[in-house]
Every structure is written in C-alpha cells, then in structure tokens.
Motif scaffolding. Sequence first.
Motif, PDB file in Angstrom:
ATOM      1  N   ARG A 115      14.798  18.983  -1.580  1.00 44.06           N
ATOM      2  CA  ARG A 115      15.814  19.914  -2.094  1.00 44.06           C
ATOM      3  C   ARG A 115      15.953  21.140  -1.193  1.00 44.06           C
ATOM      4  O   ARG A 115      17.039  21.710  -1.080  1.00 44.06           O
ATOM      5  CB  ARG A 115      15.457  20.337  -3.519  1.00 44.06           C
ATOM      6  N   THR A 116      14.870  21.556  -0.581  1.00 45.85           N
ATOM      7  CA  THR A 116      14.966  22.724   0.311  1.00 45.85           C
ATOM      8  C   THR A 116      15.720  22.379   1.595  1.00 45.85           C
ATOM      9  O   THR A 116      16.293  23.261   2.235  1.00 45.85           O
ATOM     10  CB  THR A 116      13.575  23.275   0.696  1.00 45.85           C
ATOM     11  N   GLN A 117      15.710  21.119   1.983  1.00 45.79           N
ATOM     12  CA  GLN A 117      16.357  20.710   3.232  1.00 45.79           C
ATOM     13  C   GLN A 117      17.861  20.517   3.088  1.00 45.79           C
ATOM     14  O   GLN A 117      18.584  20.525   4.059  1.00 45.79           O
ATOM     15  CB  GLN A 117      15.769  19.360   3.713  1.00 45.79           C
ATOM     16  N   LEU A 118      18.272  20.274   1.831  1.00 44.62           N
ATOM     17  CA  LEU A 118      19.638  19.812   1.613  1.00 44.62           C
ATOM     18  C   LEU A 118      20.583  20.889   1.089  1.00 44.62           C
ATOM     19  O   LEU A 118      20.184  21.760   0.323  1.00 44.62           O
ATOM     20  CB  LEU A 118      19.635  18.694   0.562  1.00 44.62           C
ATOM     21  N   GLY A 119      21.837  20.749   1.460  1.00 43.90           N
ATOM     22  CA  GLY A 119      22.924  21.441   0.775  1.00 43.90           C
ATOM     23  C   GLY A 119      23.872  20.346   0.340  1.00 43.90           C
ATOM     24  O   GLY A 119      24.287  19.526   1.169  1.00 43.90           O
ATOM     25  N   VAL A 120      24.186  20.308  -0.938  1.00 45.20           N
ATOM     26  CA  VAL A 120      24.990  19.184  -1.440  1.00 45.20           C
ATOM     27  C   VAL A 120      26.278  19.699  -2.070  1.00 45.20           C
ATOM     28  O   VAL A 120      26.247  20.562  -2.946  1.00 45.20           O
ATOM     29  CB  VAL A 120      24.206  18.354  -2.483  1.00 45.20           C
ATOM     30  N   LEU A 121      27.374  19.161  -1.619  1.00 50.12           N
ATOM     31  CA  LEU A 121      28.661  19.458  -2.250  1.00 50.12           C
ATOM     32  C   LEU A 121      29.023  18.237  -3.091  1.00 50.12           C
ATOM     33  O   LEU A 121      29.288  17.162  -2.552  1.00 50.12           O
ATOM     34  CB  LEU A 121      29.729  19.716  -1.196  1.00 50.12           C
ATOM     35  N   PHE A 122      28.946  18.408  -4.402  1.00 41.58           N
ATOM     36  CA  PHE A 122      29.249  17.290  -5.285  1.00 41.58           C
ATOM     37  C   PHE A 122      30.756  17.197  -5.486  1.00 41.58           C
ATOM     38  O   PHE A 122      31.459  18.197  -5.466  1.00 41.58           O
ATOM     39  CB  PHE A 122      28.534  17.466  -6.623  1.00 41.58           C
ATOM     40  N   GLY A 123      31.213  15.995  -5.695  1.00 43.01           N
ATOM     41  CA  GLY A 123      32.649  15.770  -5.852  1.00 43.01           C
ATOM     42  C   GLY A 123      33.178  16.352  -7.152  1.00 43.01           C
ATOM     43  O   GLY A 123      32.420  16.783  -8.013  1.00 43.01           O
ATOM     44  N   GLY A 124      34.481  16.369  -7.287  1.00 41.94           N
ATOM     45  CA  GLY A 124      35.095  16.890  -8.510  1.00 41.94           C
ATOM     46  C   GLY A 124      35.590  18.301  -8.322  1.00 41.94           C
ATOM     47  O   GLY A 124      35.240  18.980  -7.349  1.00 41.94           O
ATOM     48  N   ASP A 125      36.410  18.738  -9.287  1.00 46.95           N
ATOM     49  CA  ASP A 125      37.011  20.059  -9.129  1.00 46.95           C
ATOM     50  C   ASP A 125      36.247  21.149  -9.865  1.00 46.95           C
ATOM     51  O   ASP A 125      36.685  22.275  -9.957  1.00 46.95           O
ATOM     52  CB  ASP A 125      38.475  20.032  -9.584  1.00 46.95           C
ATOM     53  N   LYS A 126      35.073  20.808 -10.420  1.00 49.89           N
ATOM     54  CA  LYS A 126      34.258  21.834 -11.067  1.00 49.89           C
ATOM     55  C   LYS A 126      33.078  22.176 -10.165  1.00 49.89           C
ATOM     56  O   LYS A 126      33.002  21.710  -9.046  1.00 49.89           O
ATOM     57  CB  LYS A 126      33.759  21.306 -12.411  1.00 49.89           C
ATOM     58  N   GLY A 127      32.159  22.986 -10.691  1.00 45.80           N
ATOM     59  CA  GLY A 127      30.966  23.272  -9.910  1.00 45.80           C
ATOM     60  C   GLY A 127      30.807  24.734  -9.546  1.00 45.80           C
ATOM     61  O   GLY A 127      29.883  25.097  -8.827  1.00 45.80           O
ATOM     62  N   LEU A 128      31.717  25.566 -10.051  1.00 49.52           N
ATOM     63  CA  LEU A 128      31.601  27.009  -9.831  1.00 49.52           C
ATOM     64  C   LEU A 128      31.729  27.701 -11.184  1.00 49.52           C
ATOM     65  O   LEU A 128      32.309  27.142 -12.114  1.00 49.52           O
ATOM     66  CB  LEU A 128      32.716  27.490  -8.912  1.00 49.52           C
ATOM     67  N   TYR A 129      31.209  28.911 -11.260  1.00 52.20           N
ATOM     68  CA  TYR A 129      31.385  29.702 -12.481  1.00 52.20           C
ATOM     69  C   TYR A 129      32.716  30.443 -12.369  1.00 52.20           C
ATOM     70  O   TYR A 129      32.842  31.380 -11.577  1.00 52.20           O
ATOM     71  CB  TYR A 129      30.220  30.675 -12.656  1.00 52.20           C
ATOM     72  N   ASN A 130      33.678  29.992 -13.155  1.00 50.96           N
ATOM     73  CA  ASN A 130      35.031  30.536 -13.021  1.00 50.96           C
ATOM     74  C   ASN A 130      35.137  31.995 -13.429  1.00 50.96           C
ATOM     75  O   ASN A 130      36.012  32.707 -12.954  1.00 50.96           O
ATOM     76  CB  ASN A 130      36.008  29.701 -13.850  1.00 50.96           C
ATOM     77  N   GLN A 131      34.258  32.443 -14.333  1.00 47.15           N
ATOM     78  CA  GLN A 131      34.340  33.837 -14.778  1.00 47.15           C
ATOM     79  C   GLN A 131      33.714  34.796 -13.766  1.00 47.15           C
ATOM     80  O   GLN A 131      33.865  36.006 -13.886  1.00 47.15           O
ATOM     81  CB  GLN A 131      33.623  34.037 -16.115  1.00 47.15           C
ATOM     82  N   LEU A 132      32.982  34.239 -12.814  1.00 47.52           N
ATOM     83  CA  LEU A 132      32.339  35.072 -11.796  1.00 47.52           C
ATOM     84  C   LEU A 132      33.203  35.084 -10.537  1.00 47.52           C
ATOM     85  O   LEU A 132      34.020  34.193 -10.326  1.00 47.52           O
ATOM     86  CB  LEU A 132      30.961  34.507 -11.459  1.00 47.52           C
ATOM     87  N   ASN A 133      32.993  36.085  -9.699  1.00 50.95           N
ATOM     88  CA  ASN A 133      33.724  36.094  -8.442  1.00 50.95           C
ATOM     89  C   ASN A 133      32.936  35.319  -7.375  1.00 50.95           C
ATOM     90  O   ASN A 133      31.826  34.824  -7.639  1.00 50.95           O
ATOM     91  CB  ASN A 133      34.055  37.525  -8.006  1.00 50.95           C
ATOM     92  N   ALA A 134      33.521  35.243  -6.192  1.00 50.20           N
ATOM     93  CA  ALA A 134      32.914  34.429  -5.136  1.00 50.20           C
ATOM     94  C   ALA A 134      31.524  34.943  -4.767  1.00 50.20           C
ATOM     95  O   ALA A 134      30.570  34.168  -4.624  1.00 50.20           O
ATOM     96  CB  ALA A 134      33.816  34.431  -3.914  1.00 50.20           C
ATOM     97  N   LEU A 135      31.396  36.256  -4.646  1.00 51.89           N
ATOM     98  CA  LEU A 135      30.111  36.835  -4.253  1.00 51.89           C
ATOM     99  C   LEU A 135      29.044  36.564  -5.299  1.00 51.89           C
ATOM    100  O   LEU A 135      27.896  36.257  -4.965  1.00 51.89           O
ATOM    101  CB  LEU A 135      30.257  38.350  -4.039  1.00 51.89           C
TER     102      LEU A 135
END
Lengths: 371, 278
Positions: A115-135
């Motif tokens: 898990r420390t070695q990987l960065g994973v972008l999972f498919g689909g249009d979700k996966g972010l906290y919409n109420q939070l900003n990018a930072l």
Amino acid sequence: MNLAARNPSTPAQQPESLTPSSVPAGRDGSGRAIDVVDLTRSFRKRTGWLRSGELVQAVRGISFTVPHGTIFGVLGPNGAGKTTTIKMLSTLLLPSSGTATINGFDIVRDEHQVRTQLGVLFGGDKGLYNQLNALENLRYFGRLYGMDDPLIKQRSRELLERMQLLDRAHERVESYSRGMKQRLHIAKTLIHDPAIVILDEPTIGLDPGAAIGVRELIADLVPGHTVLLTTHDMHEADLLCREIAIIDQGLIVAEGTPGALKAATEIDRRVAIALADDARYDRPVLEARLAALPSVVRATHQPDDTGLMRLELTCLDTTSALDAALAMLREHGAGVTAIDIREPSLEDAFLRAAGREFEGDSPDDDAKADS
Amino acid sequence: MTPVRRALVDTPSAWNFVAAMLAAARVQQRSWASNVILLLRRPLTPALGFLAVLLAYRISGQTAVPEESVVGFLIVGTLAIQAWNATVWSCGFALQSDAYHGTLPSILASPSNRMAVVLGYGLGDFVLSAPSVLVTLLIGLGFGATFDVAHPLLALVAMTLVFISALAIGVACSGLFILSRNANPLANFLQTPVHILAGFYFPRSALPDWLEPVGGLLPITHALEALRASALDGAGWAATFDEIVITLLASVAFFVLGMWSLRRVDHELRRTGSLNLF
C-alpha cells in the motif's frame, strides 16, 4: 506534452533507451515494478439466503511483468477481469490463487508495504469528498499516507498547478466538472509520490478534450513512476502504453508492444486512392509505376462503377507510400478525389486473439460488477 | 528515492495514527458543517426527545426519580443521548458513508490504520457536539433543572467519559455495521434498547431484576451514573471512583473488540470481494 510526437505509431511510446539513473531499479533490484504470476480470482454469484451461487471465475490465471518506469496497459472489454486484477494488486481483494509482487512486496503477505508503494485511481465518477475543496481532499489523503502538513501543502500546490486546478483549489469539489474531478483524482493518486501508479479506466466518461488532457498527464508520469493502466479504449492504449496485455474473460489472450500486437494480425497496410477516371491513363503502366515505389509491395486496380479509378496499394509503411504515390500522380496530372488508409489496429489484434469483436460485455460481467 | 518517499519512510507510525485520526475528524466536521439542516437537527432532536419524555413523566404525575429530580435526571440522560448519537452513529456509518462517497477503496488501499479513521470520525462528531451540549444545558436550566457540582473537574471528566464510552461502543459496532452492510437498521435497532438499558431516560432500578445487569455491561451506563452523581448530587472523586474505573475498563474492552473486529472485517471484505456492496 504532445502525445502524437510521443507515439509515432510504433511500439515504443516511452523511451526504450532509458538510462539506468532515470528509471528506478526497484527494491529487489529486479527491474520489475509489478510481477504477476498465474493470478486467479473466483466469486460466487449471489442468488439468495440458502442457495450457494454459481462460481464465476473473474480472473483465470494471468501472468505479466511491468518494468520500472514504463506504462503497461491492460486492455479488454467490460467484465474482462481488469478491475478485479487491479483490486487484487491494490490489496483490496485476496486472490484465489497465484502470486503477485509490487516492487518486490507480496500483495497478500506484505499488504502494508504494498500500500505504501502504490497510488491507485479507482474507476467511476466518485471517490472525492464533494463538500470539501481540492486542498482539503488532498490533505486528507496525504495524511492517510503519513505525510505532514508542510509536505502536503508543497505537494498539493505542485500537483494542482500541474493539473491546472490551482485557481479553483479553494472551491468545493461539487462545483467541479467531470474533467476537473478526474484531474483531482489523479492529483489525489499522486499526492504521496507513489513509485507505482495504477489507473483504472482514467478517461472513462470524459469528453474528448478532457480525455486528451488526462492522457497527457499520464504520459508525463513516466519514467519517474511505473504506470499500470486499464482501459477499454484501444486508441488510449495504443497511444500511451509501451506494452499491452489484452485480457478477455479473465485470461490474457495476447501481450506485447502495440506495434507487435498489430503486426501479429497479419493484416496488410493499405492505401486506396480514387482518381477521376480519365481515358488518358494507361492503367497497367500506372499500376507498374506505383508498384515500383519505395515501400509499396503491390498496386492493384479495383473495379468501380462510380466512374472513378480506384487504385489500392499494399505497402509496408502507409505514410511514405502515400507521399510517394501522390508525388508520382501529381507528375501525371491525375486528380485525386479520395484517399483511404487502412492500418492494422488493436481491434484487429483483439479479434485475432479473442476470436470475437471487441465491443460488448463479457458474459460474466454482471457477476463481477459488484466485486 | 524522492524527497516525498523518503519523508514517508521516516515518519513514525504512532504519529501517522494520530495524524490520520485528526484528518478524519476534520473531514467529518467539514462534511457536517456544509449541511445547515444537519447542524440544526443535531441539538434539536435530543431536545425534542427530552421534552417528550418530560411530558410523559408529568402526565404520570412523577416529578422525581430515586435521589434526583426528573428534569435534572433527564437533562443528563439527554447529554448521554447526544454522545450516543454523535459517536455510535458516526463510527457505525464511518466507512459506510465512504462507500457511498466512493472514497472507501482509496481509504482501504492506503496504509493508514482503519481504526484511526473510525476514531477520527467519532472524534469529529464529538467536537461538533459541544454546541449541542450547551443548548441542552440551557434547555434544562429553562425547565428548572438544578445542578449540584462540588467538583467541576470531576463533572467534566465524567462528561468526557460519557463520550469516550459511547465512542468505544461505536468502534466496537463499526466492524459489524460495515460487514453487515446494514449500518442504518442496525444502529436504529440498537438505539432504543441501549437507551433503556443504560438508563438514559428512565432509572435502571425500574428495569426487571434480570435485565438490570445487562445494562451494566455497557461502559456508557457507568459513565452516565458518574456524571449524574457528580453533576446532580455533588459527589466527589471517591464516590464516583468505582464507576470511573469500570467505565475505563469497559471502554478499553470495547475498543479492543472494535480493533479486532475491524481487522477481521478488513480480511473478510478482501476475501469475499464485497467491498463495494453497500
């Protein structure tokens, strides 16, 4: 970055002659970032409380190796087993059998290190906290990887600038377009500067312009990162990947560079030229002169009932054959009315390897969709 | 190795745990703060519950429960309900809401400790509850509640223990909630029995003899008794010592149970492939 310049329709999109210093050698010194050996995964279809569902083999024994600093594509239709493979590699799913290592760490035994070695972008249009900003999104995921605040701030700024999101960094994600969200997804995936990046269908659902932008970002990840990209977009795989594994119904049916896969189709490269029919032309002479051009193997006349003269050139390289043919036809004062180029594609490679058209879902897609 | 990767290797894991927990707390707070209706509902729902039960007591002609006035007894019980609502629900829903947001795979694919995330959500709600606690106390004063606090620090400690013990129950339940994929009905189902067993609205002495010890298994029961003693009866450290120690021990047991269950759940989700089935 100009992707077209990066991909001269030949197999080697990434520099083949990467110097040892520019490509990380990996923990085990093997040069292999990802090593997958005979990996399988089965699921039971859910049928009810008491009945045990039918066993579905989502992945049926796949093996491949991804060298450091390259983009490796896993290409296949929906339900082929791509996402299941990614979930196993990212430690979210235990394999039924087989082994895989990420930078030398076993995906079952060494899950924390993987898990420390990987960065994973999972498919689909979700996966972010919409109420939070990018930072705030980046801050949270940076924290989950053990980053401290100054490091997160510095890295977030770099990434948001690279993703062209810096001026919108303080806006809630819910106001972002699909393309902006996907760029933020990529920033989130890269926040901890992972050695290996897994991208599951990164351009799915994006409009063409946004997809081009995301592909340029992906292309820029190498050689600093190793990228495993799953896609069902043939063009994307062709454009980005140094090597591709074509997967269908849980099996790798073909593997190699895009050029090699296309070459293996044994489909001729052809240029068809339509000329305004003119009795002045001496057709056999014209055919002979065209056939004598460099890289043209054969020139034939195709009967046509529309009043045009159609000549078909079978060639080794369509670009140089077309250039030479047009120059020669211009000398003869011929009026070219249409040109059609036919190159072997990854669709052809899939058809040859899987024995069926690429379009359409795998028969077991429904059973695996929930996994 | 890049500077970022080197920095990550050098970070101690205990710090990572705390940092992840605080970050999750912040996410929880920000998510709540973005929804005005949820923010308003937070203090109002327990207040309405207090009014309804107070009405029931008054209709029945009862103005006191053993050793305390009904209003004071109910106000402290309402504070405990707020602790319950804040922590058990947030812990229970912690990873389920992430499944809804689609952020769960990213969290589980990170090297962070799942417990840190669950605790962080509980902590975030704990902090958000501070204004609600104040509103509840003001309502209590408005209805004539009288407090007898001999040791303010003890009352504060007891109040904190109420939240910690509720958090422990939430953590213990979170694994079950996640695995069952039915956090909402399960949390709803648990709510009323715990309200009765722990003595939130009614004295435990009113329970049948065989049922009363069951409430004693819950850490929040003892924390609530310590809070009532310290806030309503002017009890000191010595008088509440037993309840505080039992609360701490029971809370630790529930936290350990939660850690074990989260680990099991993590394995089960990976084994069955049911990660996205919410």
